[in-house]
Design a protein around this motif. Structure first.
Motif, mmCIF file in Angstrom:
data_model
loop_
_atom_site.group_PDB
_atom_site.id
_atom_site.type_symbol
_atom_site.label_atom_id
_atom_site.label_comp_id
_atom_site.label_asym_id
_atom_site.label_seq_id
_atom_site.Cartn_x
_atom_site.Cartn_y
_atom_site.Cartn_z
ATOM 1 N N PHE A 101 0.748 -1.149 -0.143
ATOM 2 C CA PHE A 101 -0.070 0.054 -0.071
ATOM 3 C C PHE A 101 0.798 1.015 0.099
ATOM 4 C CE2 PHE A 101 -2.963 2.846 2.139
ATOM 5 C CZ PHE A 101 -3.763 3.077 1.406
ATOM 6 N N ARG A 102 2.219 1.177 0.343
ATOM 7 C CA ARG A 102 2.987 2.337 0.443
ATOM 8 C C ARG A 102 3.064 3.305 -0.739
ATOM 9 N NH1 ARG A 102 7.448 -1.140 2.866
ATOM 10 N NH2 ARG A 102 6.346 -1.929 4.975
ATOM 11 N N GLN A 103 3.060 2.738 -1.834
ATOM 12 C CA GLN A 103 3.147 3.460 -3.083
ATOM 13 C C GLN A 103 1.869 4.331 -3.394
ATOM 14 O OE1 GLN A 103 3.585 1.145 -6.883
ATOM 15 N NE2 GLN A 103 3.829 2.945 -8.147
ATOM 16 N N TRP A 104 0.670 3.629 -3.056
ATOM 17 C CA TRP A 104 -0.300 4.402 -3.349
ATOM 18 C C TRP A 104 -0.532 5.452 -2.042
ATOM 19 C CZ3 TRP A 104 -3.920 4.332 -6.997
ATOM 20 C CH2 TRP A 104 -5.131 4.972 -6.835
ATOM 21 N N ALA A 105 -0.012 5.115 -0.815
ATOM 22 C CA ALA A 105 -0.204 6.205 0.116
ATOM 23 C C ALA A 105 0.429 7.364 -0.094
ATOM 24 C CB ALA A 105 0.105 5.356 1.635
ATOM 25 N N GLN A 106 1.633 7.080 -0.894
ATOM 26 C CA GLN A 106 2.430 8.072 -1.081
ATOM 27 C C GLN A 106 1.882 9.250 -2.092
ATOM 28 O OE1 GLN A 106 5.343 9.259 0.206
ATOM 29 N NE2 GLN A 106 5.184 11.157 -1.144
ATOM 30 N N MET A 107 1.335 8.626 -2.899
ATOM 31 C CA MET A 107 0.409 9.168 -4.192
ATOM 32 C C MET A 107 -0.583 10.055 -3.728
ATOM 33 S SD MET A 107 0.643 6.377 -7.237
ATOM 34 C CE MET A 107 -0.164 7.486 -8.544
ATOM 35 N N GLU A 108 -1.420 9.273 -2.769
ATOM 36 C CA GLU A 108 -2.486 10.042 -2.131
ATOM 37 C C GLU A 108 -2.088 11.531 -1.641
ATOM 38 O OE1 GLU A 108 -5.332 6.966 -0.146
ATOM 39 O OE2 GLU A 108 -3.779 7.606 1.054
ATOM 40 N N THR A 109 -0.648 11.759 -1.304
ATOM 41 C CA THR A 109 -0.420 12.854 -0.436
ATOM 42 C C THR A 109 -0.266 13.934 -1.503
ATOM 43 O OG1 THR A 109 2.251 12.483 -0.668
ATOM 44 C CG2 THR A 109 1.024 11.768 1.358
ATOM 45 N N ASN A 167 -7.715 21.570 -1.738
ATOM 46 C CA ASN A 167 -8.034 21.601 -3.100
ATOM 47 C C ASN A 167 -8.067 20.318 -3.746
ATOM 48 O OD1 ASN A 167 -7.674 24.655 -3.192
ATOM 49 N ND2 ASN A 167 -5.764 24.395 -3.248
ATOM 50 N N THR A 168 -7.831 19.365 -3.123
ATOM 51 C CA THR A 168 -8.105 17.824 -3.583
ATOM 52 C C THR A 168 -9.460 17.522 -3.505
ATOM 53 O OG1 THR A 168 -5.846 17.105 -3.134
ATOM 54 C CG2 THR A 168 -7.502 15.424 -3.294
ATOM 55 N N LEU A 227 -7.142 7.354 -8.630
ATOM 56 C CA LEU A 227 -6.571 8.590 -8.251
ATOM 57 C C LEU A 227 -6.079 9.222 -9.581
ATOM 58 C CD1 LEU A 227 -3.549 8.562 -5.262
ATOM 59 C CD2 LEU A 227 -3.022 9.680 -7.648
ATOM 60 N N GLU A 228 -6.142 10.793 -9.052
ATOM 61 C CA GLU A 228 -5.551 11.549 -10.521
ATOM 62 C C GLU A 228 -4.245 12.376 -9.983
ATOM 63 O OE1 GLU A 228 -6.878 15.346 -13.280
ATOM 64 O OE2 GLU A 228 -8.239 14.651 -11.430
ATOM 65 N N THR A 229 -3.238 12.223 -10.556
ATOM 66 C CA THR A 229 -1.952 12.901 -10.074
ATOM 67 C C THR A 229 -1.968 14.499 -10.497
ATOM 68 O OG1 THR A 229 -0.792 12.378 -12.178
ATOM 69 C CG2 THR A 229 -0.774 10.836 -10.313
#
Length: 284
Positions: A101-109, A167-168, A227-229
């Motif tokens: 999950f860490r990759q996704w959790a980082q992208m969430e930020t 703003n997210t 998720l949108e970057t």
């Protein structure tokens, strides 16, 4: 087990602590240097920052991921010129988060949009502490107190995203039965519903409830996250009992987007969802 909360967030040692990584050991050395500069022993330093001596020792040895509160208190107590906070930003482990999950959790930020559909339990970003504790208490194999606290700390820290990133755009579609199950008991459910209603008032959060009776449902394949970057690229994530699946194939992500869009039309409207939750709180 949603939101990648499993174990202690990585390979564990004999005491349920992660094996040392270079970044954790480096952070521990930074704390130790500033502690000694302040002429404090671990026994003197621990009560000042509000943690036990063994916890301080584990952090300095690089065996335990430092909680956010520890980082902030250590920075202030040791007058570390911002060095401790800066070192914490480069840690390679996060407490209570499973490796998948860490990759996704980082992208969430950094996400500009985050969409979540859940049919198993309330998503971690929306949980109260009591609800989270109830879900952790029922995990098998059973978790020790230390593991529960690590997972709870990780979950509460993630929830800061909802307010720290105004703003997210956050969208949640939740099955009605998640509230009717009364996980943790009536009092926990009442608090949970009130918490979700409070969050629904934020401009960047949309919460829709999927009716318990629905003849057509685009979410039968299970929970999903989209998720949108900042570069406006979309990714997907799904999670099973013991693993997570990160999806970057545009065709797969497009399919998930179609399903989520259909579910938005099948779920109650934002206004109706709020009204339903208010009625459920009154009847709980």
């Amino acid at each position: 087990m949603t939101d990648g909360v499993g174990g202690t967030g990585g390979a564990a040692g004999a005491n349920g602590e992660p094996e040392p990584s270079d970044s954790l050991k480096a952070f521990g050395e930074v704390v130790k240097v500033f502690r000694k500069r302040a002429l404090l022993t671990q026994e003197q330093f621990a009560p000042i920052v509000g943690y036990s001596v063994p916890t301080v020792a584990s952090i300095e040895q690089g065996r335990r991921f430092p909680p956010l509160a520890f980082v902030e208190r250590a920075e202030d107590v040791l007058n570390a010129f911002g060095v401790i906070k800066a070192a914490a930003k480069h840690l390679s482990r996060r407490p209570g988060l499973a490796s998948w999950f860490r990759q996704w959790a980082q992208m969430e930020t950094e996400a500009v949009s985050l969409y979540t559909y859940e049919c198993r339990l309330i998503p971690g970003l929306l949980q109260t502490e009591a609800y989270a504790r109830a879900s952790f208490a029922d995990q098998l194999p059973p978790l020790c107190d230390e593991q529960i606290e690590a997972q709870l700390a990780a979950r509460m820290e993630r929830q800061r995203l909802l307010r720290d990133r105004p703003n997210t755009n956050y969208s949640f579609i939740l099955e009605e039965h998640l509230f009717l199950r009364h996980t943790g008991g009536r009092a926990v459910t009442l608090e949970l519903i009130g918490h979700v209603l409070d969050l629904s008032q934020l401009r960047n959060i949309e919460i829709q409830v999927m009716p318990q009776v629905r003849e057509r449902h685009a979410g039968l394949h299970g929970p999903m996250q989209l998720l949108e970057t900042p570069e406006n690229k979309w990714f997907g994530y799904g999670e099973g009992q013991e693993h997570g699946h990160f999806m970057s194939d545009p065709k797969v992500v497009s399919t998930l987007q179609m399903r989520y869009a259909r579910m938005r039309s099948q779920a109650h409207s934002l206004e109706h969802s709020v009204g339903l939750l208010q009625r459920m709180r009154g009847a709980a």
